[in-house]
Enzyme design. Structure first.
Site, short mmCIF file in Angstrom:
data_model
loop_
_atom_site.label_atom_id
_atom_site.label_comp_id
_atom_site.label_asym_id
_atom_site.label_seq_id
_atom_site.Cartn_x
_atom_site.Cartn_y
_atom_site.Cartn_z
N HIS A 158 30.71 12.30 19.46
CA HIS A 158 30.07 13.84 18.75
C HIS A 158 30.75 14.90 17.94
O HIS A 158 29.74 14.62 17.35
CB HIS A 158 29.30 14.40 19.83
CG HIS A 158 30.44 15.49 20.49
ND1 HIS A 158 30.23 15.15 21.39
CD2 HIS A 158 30.47 16.80 19.67
CE1 HIS A 158 31.28 16.75 22.26
NE2 HIS A 158 30.84 17.89 21.04
N ASP B 231 31.38 9.18 25.78
CA ASP B 231 31.45 10.17 24.60
C ASP B 231 33.15 9.86 23.90
O ASP B 231 33.28 11.51 23.90
CB ASP B 231 31.56 11.99 24.63
CG ASP B 231 30.70 12.87 23.80
OD1 ASP B 231 31.51 12.19 22.62
OD2 ASP B 231 30.33 13.37 23.85
N SER C 24 35.77 20.27 21.73
CA SER C 24 35.32 18.79 22.22
C SER C 24 36.31 18.40 21.68
O SER C 24 37.47 17.94 20.88
CB SER C 24 34.27 18.29 21.17
OG SER C 24 33.29 18.90 22.28
N1 ARG Z 1 27.02 19.93 24.28
C1 ARG Z 1 28.66 19.39 23.85
C2 ARG Z 1 28.78 20.30 23.16
O1 ARG Z 1 28.36 21.08 22.80
C3 ARG Z 1 28.35 17.68 22.84
C4 ARG Z 1 27.58 17.47 22.40
C5 ARG Z 1 27.01 16.39 21.58
N2 ARG Z 1 25.94 16.11 22.04
C6 ARG Z 1 24.03 15.93 21.99
N3 ARG Z 1 23.91 15.33 23.13
N4 ARG Z 1 23.92 16.34 20.98
O2 ARG Z 1 29.20 19.91 22.11
N1 GLU Z 2 31.02 19.66 22.85
C1 GLU Z 2 31.95 20.82 23.29
C2 GLU Z 2 32.12 20.78 21.96
O1 GLU Z 2 31.94 20.48 20.53
C3 GLU Z 2 32.60 21.26 24.31
C4 GLU Z 2 31.76 22.56 25.38
C5 GLU Z 2 32.23 23.38 25.24
O2 GLU Z 2 31.03 24.17 24.26
O3 GLU Z 2 32.86 23.68 26.05
O4 GLU Z 2 33.39 21.47 21.33
#
Ligand code: ARG
Ligand code: GLU
Length: 713
Positions: A85, A221, A645
């Site tokens: 991502h 991921d 991330s």
């Molecule tokens: N929650 C994770 C972060 O904050 C992954 C985000 C990407 N994935 C998604 N399904 N939108 O970035």
């Molecule tokens: N998916 C998050 C990011 O893009 C990391 C997850 C979080 O927020 O801890 O940095």
């Protein structure tokens, strides 16, 4: 006997309290603040092995990836591992309906096939320095706050300039603890970063937005990039002659797997946390700001989803935008639930009571809390209007953003400016980029729906004239036909405007409905919202500085600076959690769970046939755990946030065991209120990453570049 049990229990409790780790620590302070603690939890390295200015250390393998994620170097040829991502925008930009790397993945089988990414850079931290005294010493106490800030800004600039003069390094200075301390970071930035590999989204985004922020998780991921440097190993713009970068350190990879209780640390660039907010602030976030933003995104996502499902072209155009809107939408929902469940407002009230008690009789602290409360009441209306502006016209009405780029050439003088071709060319480029990912019918429906919400939720003084009164009835009732008169809706028309720029076109643009809508929205924001908001926000900041100083000086507790996109280390251990009564989660997931979730009818859970077959055949090669299964993801108690991330999860001997990519839903409140019993970071097991690269994608040549360490076999 009873006494003995009591002693054992109390020893037990204090031992577990000792390992309950919250915080994102500054690498240069690990030696004085954390080293002993970390070693008692299982770290076998010294603080100097993690961060050193004089010798190579783990820090030299960590990069800020594009400024929004973290990446780590995993080979002596500059190979970078980060999340799928995080590389998503790049993968998307190389994709088309014919060459759909989002769907099919991409693997460079040699260096020549690695794809360039203009605009993408990675940044190393060369060293950091406490510059508090230089920035704050001898500031005259009679300065007004604005004068104080101006003097600080001047000193920061002077320090950065003198540090970077005659050097290829960059530098920045950031406030910590609301400006009680300042640290400088000297940086080295590389700009030729190429895409090496990415799994299909069905692996890299498996579970999609359904599983996002959730445990149990089965997402691979990750994506791979490579840093290129000039022949002297120095940063350089893209050139065919550039060669893979030779790093000062790269992370070896542990093939041993993880057990509950193992020491872990996460090294990276966490973006923003607000652990020292008052109860008034949290109440506002929880009851006013979050619900408003959640609702706006709710509506936008529903519409985008329908349009994406109806067309492959729109699906690709909006994939990256949709994912980023959905991400924080879901995060805020989790955050609100977590704050409620943890009784966070009460916890902060308790902290405020402790502060008041501990600072009783001290003039400096007397009015801090009442003054903060007053400011939060005053800022609420502006904060809400600001959220709506940012969420709706600014971010989700893309035609307005395009129109906004024209303001400088439309409004600058009453005379039509002699425009240099460079300005026109730049606008053309921006317009082209805009239309690449733009679908008119999606835009019209999203903007119409969200403007109605804006009007419904906000005080009418924030609503543009064009949406009010009799005129509004005409405009909103016939929105589609009114808006379609605009010249900003198709690439041809925008290009025609720019090709014929002159007095006539300026007039035309000024009368354009999209341009008018934009200028009214922007006008309101810059006149009614931002000035008021900024004054109050600055006052809140100054008061928070005193509040945090008082807490640190007089109220016992663990104090670490809020995340501010600077390099930090979090440490904890592999751990599971209990999300609710009667439910206990495991700390890891396996291939079996991938097959359990597999559903070809559901885009979020479809899988490449080849992956299904490999897992069914248990064809895991050297990537199987000693229990025979394929471990996929795991949870640990490292304090992380957005920006982490792509951060490496490192074991006690400095080897890579996983790749951080998310947090659990129950724990997303950790940006405001960390709770060791509920907050977990979620990582993909490094062995699953390598399994996908090697067994699934047949890109074993990449694994050969890496250094795998196995102590078990
Ligand atoms: N929650 C994770 C972060 O904050 C992954 C985000 C990407 N994935 C998604 N399904 N939108 O970035
Ligand atoms: N998916 C998050 C990011 O893009 C990391 C997850 C979080 O927020 O801890 O940095």
């Amino acid at each position: 006997m009873k006494k003995l049990i009591a002693i054992i229990i109390s020893v037990f409790i204090s031992a577990s309290a000792l390992t309950a780790k919250e915080g994102m620590w500054l690498p240069m302070l690990l030696k004085s603040l954390n080293e002993g603690d970390m070693q008692s939890m299982g770290l076998k390295l010294s603080a100097e092995d993690i961060y050193s200015v004089n010798q190579s250390s783990l820090k030299d393998a960590i990069v800020s990836f594009g400024g929004f994620c973290t990446g780590e170097i995993i080979s002596d040829q500059g190979l970078i591992l980060t999340n799928h991502h995080c590389g998503y925008g790049q993968i998307q930009s190389h994709s088309s309906v014919e060459n759909d790397y989002l769907t099919n993945g991409y693997w460079a089988m040699n260096h020549a096939q690695e794809l360039t990414n203009p605009g993408l850079s990675v940044t190393f931290i060369v060293r950091m320095e406490d510059v508090t005294s230089e920035i704050l010493n001898d500031l005259s106490p009679t300065l007004k706050e604005s004068e104080r800030q101006a003097e600080i800004a001047k000193r920061i600039k002077a320090k950065v300039d003198s540090t970077t003069k005659d050097s290829s390094y960059g530098a920045y200075i950031r406030p910590f603890f609301y400006g009680n301390e300042y640290y400088m970071f000297v940086t080295e930035t590389f700009k030729d970063i190429r895409l090496v590999g990415a799994p299909p989204s069905a692996i890299g985004k498996f579970g999609g937005d359904t599983d996002n922020w959730m445990w149990p998780r089965h997402t691979g991921d990750f994506s791979l990039f490579r840093i290129y440097a000039d022949k002297d190993n120095q940063p350089a713009d893209y050139s065919e002659d550039n060669v893979p970068f030779k790093p000062r350190h790269f992370l070896p990879i542990s093939m041993d797997g993880v057990k509950k209780g193992d020491f872990t640390m996460v090294y990276g660039f966490p973006g923003r946390t607000q652990e020292y907010l008052t109860s008034y602030a949290i109440k506002q976030i929880k009851e006013v700001i979050n619900p408003a933003q959640i609702e706006v995104r709710n509506q936008a996502l529903k519409i985008m989803d329908l349009h994406m499902k109806a067309s492959d072209k729109v699906r690709i155009q909006y994939a990256s935008k949709y994912a980023s809107i959905a991400n924080y939408w879901k995060k805020w929902i989790g955050e609100n639930r977590g704050l409620e469940k943890a009784n966070a407002i009460q916890l902060k009230q308790d902290r405020e009571a402790a502060f008041t008690k501990a600072t009783a009789g001290m003039e400096e602290y007397k009015m801090v809390l009442p003054e903060l409360e007053k400011r939060y009441l005053a800022i609420e209306d502006f904060a809400l209007a600001r959220s709506f502006f940012v969420e709706i016209p600014y971010r989700k009405m893309e035609m307005l953003r395009l129109a906004n780029r024209f303001t400088s050439i439309v409004e600058d003088t009453s005379e039509v400016k002699e425009l240099d071709t460079a300005t026109i060319e730049k606008l053309k480029e921006q317009a082209k980029a805009h239309f690449k990912n733009f679908d008119l019918s999606t835009e019209i429906e999203v903007s119409e729906t969200l403007m109605k919400e804006y009007k419904k939720q906000l005080n009418s003084k924030y609503v543009p004239e064009i949406l009010k009164g009799g005129k509004a009835d005409l405009f909103m009732k016939n929105y589609e036909s009114a808006i379609k008169k605009s010249n900003f809706l198709t690439e041809e028309k925008v290009m025609a405007l720019l090709d014929n720029w002159g007095k006539g076109t300026v007039k035309k643009v000024k009368k354009d409905p999209v341009y008018q809508l934009m200028s009214q929205f922007w006008d309101i924001y810059f006149k009614e919202v931002r000035p008021n908001y900024s004054v109050l926000a600055a006052e809140i900041d100054s008061l928070s500085k005193i509040y945090v100083k008082g807490l640190r000086s007089y109220v016992p507790g663990t104090y670490y600076p809020d995340a501010n996109s600077t390099l930090r280390l979090a440490y904890g251990q592999i751990d599971n959690y209990k999300p609710k009564d009667g439910v206990t989660y495991d700390f890891f997931t396996s291939g079996k769970g991938i097959l359990e979730k597999y559903d070809p009818e559901n885009v979020d859970f479809d899988l490449p046939k080849r992956l299904v077959k490999l897992i069914e055949d248990k064809d895991f090669g050297q990537y199987a755990d000693e229990d025979g299964s394929l471990h996929v993801c795991f949870t640990a108690s490292n304090h992380t946030t957005g920006g982490n991330s792509g951060s490496p999860v490192i074991n006690g001997t400095g080897e890579l065991i996983g790749l951080n990519f998310d947090r659990n839903w129950e724990g997303t409140m950790s940006d405001i209120n960390y709770d060791i019993s509920q907050c977990r970071n979620i990582s993909v097991d490094i062995r699953y990453v390598l399994f996908v690269v090697d067994k699934f994608a047949n890109a074993g040549h990449l694994v050969e570049e890496m250094k795998l360490i196995s102590t078990k076999k």
